[in-house]
Design a protein around this motif. Structure first.
Motif, PDB file in Angstrom:
ATOM      1  N   ILE A 124       0.830  -1.206   0.000  1.00 15.47           N
ATOM      2  CA  ILE A 124       0.000   0.000   0.000  1.00 15.47           C
ATOM      3  C   ILE A 124       0.864   1.256   0.000  1.00 15.47           C
ATOM      4  O   ILE A 124       0.600   2.217  -0.735  1.00 15.47           O
ATOM      5  CB  ILE A 124      -0.953  -0.008   1.212  1.00 15.47           C
ATOM      6  CG1 ILE A 124      -2.037  -1.078   1.023  1.00 15.47           C
ATOM      7  CG2 ILE A 124      -1.580   1.364   1.434  1.00 15.47           C
ATOM      8  CD1 ILE A 124      -2.846  -1.373   2.274  1.00 15.47           C
ATOM      9  N   GLN A 125       1.917   1.249   0.815  1.00 10.25           N
ATOM     10  CA  GLN A 125       2.778   2.428   0.857  1.00 10.25           C
ATOM     11  C   GLN A 125       3.538   2.591  -0.461  1.00 10.25           C
ATOM     12  O   GLN A 125       3.721   3.703  -0.954  1.00 10.25           O
ATOM     13  CB  GLN A 125       3.751   2.341   2.035  1.00 10.25           C
ATOM     14  CG  GLN A 125       4.494   3.666   2.271  1.00 10.25           C
ATOM     15  CD  GLN A 125       5.294   3.660   3.557  1.00 10.25           C
ATOM     16  OE1 GLN A 125       5.304   2.674   4.307  1.00 10.25           O
ATOM     17  NE2 GLN A 125       5.985   4.755   3.822  1.00 10.25           N
ATOM     18  N   PHE A 126       3.985   1.487  -1.043  1.00  4.58           N
ATOM     19  CA  PHE A 126       4.645   1.534  -2.348  1.00  4.58           C
ATOM     20  C   PHE A 126       3.705   2.142  -3.393  1.00  4.58           C
ATOM     21  O   PHE A 126       4.085   3.039  -4.156  1.00  4.58           O
ATOM     22  CB  PHE A 126       5.063   0.133  -2.773  1.00  4.58           C
ATOM     23  CG  PHE A 126       5.537   0.032  -4.203  1.00  4.58           C
ATOM     24  CD1 PHE A 126       6.851   0.300  -4.527  1.00  4.58           C
ATOM     25  CD2 PHE A 126       4.653  -0.326  -5.212  1.00  4.58           C
ATOM     26  CE1 PHE A 126       7.287   0.229  -5.847  1.00  4.58           C
ATOM     27  CE2 PHE A 126       5.079  -0.405  -6.535  1.00  4.58           C
ATOM     28  CZ  PHE A 126       6.396  -0.133  -6.850  1.00  4.58           C
ATOM     29  N   TYR A 127       2.465   1.675  -3.420  1.00  9.15           N
ATOM     30  CA  TYR A 127       1.506   2.126  -4.424  1.00  9.15           C
ATOM     31  C   TYR A 127       1.164   3.604  -4.245  1.00  9.15           C
ATOM     32  O   TYR A 127       0.892   4.310  -5.222  1.00  9.15           O
ATOM     33  CB  TYR A 127       0.233   1.278  -4.353  1.00  9.15           C
ATOM     34  CG  TYR A 127      -0.766   1.588  -5.441  1.00  9.15           C
ATOM     35  CD1 TYR A 127      -0.460   1.362  -6.780  1.00  9.15           C
ATOM     36  CD2 TYR A 127      -2.021   2.119  -5.128  1.00  9.15           C
ATOM     37  CE1 TYR A 127      -1.382   1.649  -7.787  1.00  9.15           C
ATOM     38  CE2 TYR A 127      -2.941   2.409  -6.121  1.00  9.15           C
ATOM     39  CZ  TYR A 127      -2.613   2.172  -7.448  1.00  9.15           C
ATOM     40  OH  TYR A 127      -3.515   2.464  -8.442  1.00  9.15           O
ATOM     41  N   SER A 128       1.199   4.095  -3.029  1.00 11.66           N
ATOM     42  CA  SER A 128       0.891   5.503  -2.789  1.00 11.66           C
ATOM     43  C   SER A 128       1.886   6.421  -3.488  1.00 11.66           C
ATOM     44  O   SER A 128       1.564   7.565  -3.816  1.00 11.66           O
ATOM     45  CB  SER A 128       0.874   5.798  -1.281  1.00 11.66           C
ATOM     46  OG  SER A 128       2.190   5.778  -0.742  1.00 11.66           O
ATOM     47  N   VAL A 129       3.095   5.920  -3.734  1.00  7.81           N
ATOM     48  CA  VAL A 129       4.126   6.708  -4.404  1.00  7.81           C
ATOM     49  C   VAL A 129       4.133   6.466  -5.916  1.00  7.81           C
ATOM     50  O   VAL A 129       4.342   7.385  -6.699  1.00  7.81           O
ATOM     51  CB  VAL A 129       5.523   6.385  -3.813  1.00  7.81           C
ATOM     52  CG1 VAL A 129       6.632   7.102  -4.591  1.00  7.81           C
ATOM     53  CG2 VAL A 129       5.570   6.784  -2.346  1.00  7.81           C
ATOM     54  N   PHE A 130       3.873   5.217  -6.336  1.00 13.01           N
ATOM     55  CA  PHE A 130       4.040   4.853  -7.744  1.00 13.01           C
ATOM     56  C   PHE A 130       2.723   4.553  -8.466  1.00 13.01           C
ATOM     57  O   PHE A 130       2.741   3.942  -9.532  1.00 13.01           O
ATOM     58  CB  PHE A 130       4.978   3.650  -7.851  1.00 13.01           C
ATOM     59  CG  PHE A 130       6.377   3.950  -7.406  1.00 13.01           C
ATOM     60  CD1 PHE A 130       7.211   4.736  -8.180  1.00 13.01           C
ATOM     61  CD2 PHE A 130       6.860   3.460  -6.203  1.00 13.01           C
ATOM     62  CE1 PHE A 130       8.501   5.036  -7.771  1.00 13.01           C
ATOM     63  CE2 PHE A 130       8.149   3.749  -5.782  1.00 13.01           C
ATOM     64  CZ  PHE A 130       8.974   4.545  -6.569  1.00 13.01           C
ATOM     65  N   ARG A 131       1.631   5.025  -7.944  1.00 12.88           N
ATOM     66  CA  ARG A 131       0.326   4.685  -8.531  1.00 12.88           C
ATOM     67  C   ARG A 131       0.175   5.195  -9.959  1.00 12.88           C
ATOM     68  O   ARG A 131      -0.594   4.637 -10.736  1.00 12.88           O
ATOM     69  CB  ARG A 131      -0.787   5.243  -7.648  1.00 12.88           C
ATOM     70  CG  ARG A 131      -0.832   6.754  -7.546  1.00 12.88           C
ATOM     71  CD  ARG A 131      -1.749   7.223  -6.406  1.00 12.88           C
ATOM     72  NE  ARG A 131      -3.022   6.556  -6.454  1.00 12.88           N
ATOM     73  CZ  ARG A 131      -3.745   6.250  -5.369  1.00 12.88           C
ATOM     74  NH1 ARG A 131      -3.266   6.547  -4.161  1.00 12.88           N
ATOM     75  NH2 ARG A 131      -4.899   5.668  -5.493  1.00 12.88           N
ATOM     76  N   THR A 132       0.900   6.248 -10.327  1.00  8.63           N
ATOM     77  CA  THR A 132       0.782   6.792 -11.686  1.00  8.63           C
ATOM     78  C   THR A 132       1.874   6.277 -12.617  1.00  8.63           C
ATOM     79  O   THR A 132       2.036   6.780 -13.733  1.00  8.63           O
ATOM     80  CB  THR A 132       0.849   8.336 -11.658  1.00  8.63           C
ATOM     81  OG1 THR A 132       2.124   8.746 -11.130  1.00  8.63           O
ATOM     82  CG2 THR A 132      -0.272   8.906 -10.812  1.00  8.63           C
ATOM     83  N   GLN A 133       2.641   5.282 -12.166  1.00  5.88           N
ATOM     84  CA  GLN A 133       3.738   4.768 -12.987  1.00  5.88           C
ATOM     85  C   GLN A 133       3.582   3.255 -13.165  1.00  5.88           C
ATOM     86  O   GLN A 133       4.241   2.465 -12.481  1.00  5.88           O
ATOM     87  CB  GLN A 133       5.076   5.112 -12.342  1.00  5.88           C
ATOM     88  CG  GLN A 133       5.250   6.627 -12.180  1.00  5.88           C
ATOM     89  CD  GLN A 133       6.667   7.016 -11.844  1.00  5.88           C
ATOM     90  OE1 GLN A 133       7.611   6.604 -12.496  1.00  5.88           O
ATOM     91  NE2 GLN A 133       6.823   7.806 -10.806  1.00  5.88           N
ATOM     92  N   PRO A 134       2.705   2.838 -14.087  1.00  7.45           N
ATOM     93  CA  PRO A 134       2.419   1.414 -14.272  1.00  7.45           C
ATOM     94  C   PRO A 134       3.632   0.587 -14.679  1.00  7.45           C
ATOM     95  O   PRO A 134       3.693  -0.597 -14.363  1.00  7.45           O
ATOM     96  CB  PRO A 134       1.350   1.410 -15.380  1.00  7.45           C
ATOM     97  CG  PRO A 134       1.511   2.729 -16.072  1.00  7.45           C
ATOM     98  CD  PRO A 134       1.917   3.685 -14.999  1.00  7.45           C
TER      99      PRO A 134
END
Length: 254
Positions: A124-134
């Protein structure tokens, strides 16, 4: 990695908080302060003692990747030699880490194994930073699958974590199945790399190939200002895409 010296020296005033901050703090031997805090030791740190946005992204990726790999390696109760080898290959071949950085990754991995934080919390914490970089999300999914399959198959407990990651990352089931087939034989791995199937037309394959080549082209990746680890990993992905398309063309006689 310019951020690594700051971490080891403990000079960071503002870094990441949350579950990744807890693991990183334990690995580096000092406590980080949540970046949202307004005061650190009664004063703001000097600019040279803070992380740039790119450095912070590197720290998040680095800590999250090895923390999640630790949890998925321990999913069955024991970390196997094959899993360790797969993690080492990721450090050396994919990320091209020097000895100092490798030791840092190992420290994070070891602390994460016994951390009270969950695999999902790290994701979840990872995705909070990279959510716009598929692209970066896919690169992490790729290595998670590779390590999970290092023993020749993916266990049910590992699969639970992997599927949880796909939900958290909003990663489609179809893309997951295709990526998984690179490591667990279900479909032709070359089609999996191109995110197509064996029923795709020649024209659809060509369109998908061009799309992926554009997304992972080294010049485009570098222009985004992404951390250096991503650039090497993405370059390898670019070569993998080219190899897959070349093999399919040969198979089909295109």
């Amino acid at each position: 990695m310019s951020w690594l010296g700051k971490m080891i020296g403990g000079t960071i005033g503002f870094a990441l908080g949350g579950p990744l901050g807890a693991v990183a703090g334990a690995a580096f031997g000092h406590t980080f302060v949540d970046k949202k805090e307004q005061v650190y030791l009664s004063s703001r740190p000097n600019a040279g003692d803070t992380l740039s946005s790119n450095e912070e992204a590197q720290l998040v990726f680095f800590t999250a990747a090895f923390s999640m790999l630790a949890k998925i390696s321990k999913a069955d109760g024991n970390v196997t030699e094959n899993e360790i080898s797969a993690v080492e290959e990721f450090m050396k071949r994919d990320l091209g880490l020097d000895l100092n950085s490798q030791q840092t990754a190992i420290n994070i991995f070891r602390h994460a194994i016994n951390s009270n934080e969950s695999f999902d919390a790290f994701a979840i914490q990872f995705y909070s930073v990279f959510r716009t970089q598929p692209n970066i999300i896919e690169l992490l999914m790729d290595v998670l699958l590779r390590v999970s399959a290092a023993d020749g198959s993916i266990s049910s407990k590992e699969e639970v974590m992997l599927l949880s990651a796909t939900r958290i990352f909003n990663y489609s089931n179809a893309d997951y199945a295709r990526l998984k087939s690179k490591y667990v034989k279900e479909t032709n791995k070359y089609y999996a790399v191109l995110k197509c199937d064996e029923n795709s037309s020649n024209e659809d394959l060509k369109k998908q190939y061009r799309k992926l080549v554009s997304e992972y082209h080294p010049d485009k990746i570098e222009s985004k200002g992404l951390p250096e680890e991503f650039i090497k990993f993405a370059n390898d992905k670019f070569k993998e895409i080219q190899e897959a398309y070349d093999n399919i063309k040969q198979e089909r006689g295109i």
